[in-house]
Design an enzyme around this catalytic site. Structure first.
Site, short mmCIF file in Angstrom:
data_model
loop_
_atom_site.label_atom_id
_atom_site.label_comp_id
_atom_site.label_asym_id
_atom_site.label_seq_id
_atom_site.Cartn_x
_atom_site.Cartn_y
_atom_site.Cartn_z
N GLY A 46 0.78 -1.16 -0.03
CA GLY A 46 -0.03 -0.03 -0.06
C GLY A 46 0.80 1.15 -0.07
O GLY A 46 1.97 1.26 0.41
N GLN A 51 3.25 10.13 0.72
CA GLN A 51 4.31 9.18 0.88
C GLN A 51 5.57 9.49 -0.06
O GLN A 51 6.63 9.51 -0.11
CB GLN A 51 4.25 7.75 1.07
N CYS A 94 5.74 -0.15 7.15
CA CYS A 94 5.26 1.15 6.16
C CYS A 94 6.58 1.55 5.44
O CYS A 94 7.70 1.45 5.96
CB CYS A 94 4.95 2.20 7.05
N LEU A 95 6.22 1.59 4.26
CA LEU A 95 7.49 2.13 3.49
C LEU A 95 8.14 3.27 4.00
O LEU A 95 9.29 3.52 3.61
CB LEU A 95 7.16 2.28 1.69
N HIS A 136 -4.70 1.56 7.17
CA HIS A 136 -3.36 2.06 7.38
C HIS A 136 -3.25 3.10 6.25
O HIS A 136 -2.62 4.26 6.65
CB HIS A 136 -2.53 1.08 7.02
N GLU A 137 -3.75 2.95 4.89
CA GLU A 137 -3.37 4.19 3.99
C GLU A 137 -3.90 5.22 4.13
O GLU A 137 -3.61 6.30 4.02
CB GLU A 137 -3.41 3.62 2.70
N HIS A 140 -2.59 7.67 6.64
CA HIS A 140 -1.68 8.41 6.14
C HIS A 140 -2.15 9.93 5.61
O HIS A 140 -1.69 10.81 5.96
CB HIS A 140 -0.85 7.76 4.81
NI NI Z 1 2.17 3.12 5.44
#
Ligand code: NI
Length: 172
Positions: A46, A51, A94-95, A136-137, A140
């Site tokens: 995701g 991000q 998470c990236l 989660h996304e 963000h």
């Molecule tokens: Ni994330």
């Protein structure tokens, strides 16, 4: 398509509340495609637009397993319309917080309303990993990271390690 640099914590931009997109145009579609390409390369399941530095309410998700065909989702202006009372716990990563993981408890099932890439209103009901990933996304988009759901102690440890790693990277 293009690979975009992913912002890693600590970074003020990750705390920003992203703005609504409204109409989907060619630029938005291109950004979504770039986000997917960036996510697959990472690899991740995701990614939210903030991000990659774009403070807009856009997320991409693909929770297909390694031996399954890809099933990319592109969600514009996603809004959670229902959450189950029962919860599920997944070890999340998470990236933007590379190499750190923690167990996070979230509603096990949820529904999300969004705009698709053809500007149609759409709805998705999700459970399992998909439900966790979409939540989660969407977090963000409001400047919330998965570490904001865990204890202050554990969050502090992870963020300090990330800050140190970033400093070392800049110095090196
Ligand atoms: Ni994330």
């Amino acid at each position: 398509m293009a690979i975009l640099p992913v912002i890693t914590a600590p970074d003020r931009r990750l705390k920003v509340v992203s703005a609504s997109v409204g109409a989907v145009d060619a630029a938005v579609r291109r950004l979504l495609d770039d986000m997917l390409e960036t996510m697959y390369l990472a690899p991740g399941i995701g990614l939210a637009a903030i991000q990659v530095g774009a403070p807009r309410r856009l997320i991409v998700v693909d929770v297909a397993g390694q031996n399954e065909p890809p099933s990319p989702l592109r969600l514009v202006d996603p809004v959670v319309t229902w959450r189950s009372e029962d919860v599920a716990t997944y070890e999340e990563g998470c990236l933007s917080l590379p190499e750190h993981y923690a167990e996070v408890e979230r509603p096990a099932r949820m529904r999300v309303r969004y705009t698709d890439v053809d500007n149609r209103a759409a709805e998705l009901e999700a459970d399992g990993l998909l439900a966790t990933c979409v939540q989660h996304e969407i977090d963000h988009l409001d400047g919330t990271l998965f570490v904001d759901h865990i204890s202050a102690l554990k969050r502090g440890i992870i963020l300090r390690k990330l800050a140190k790693a970033k400093k070392a990277q800049l110095a090196g």
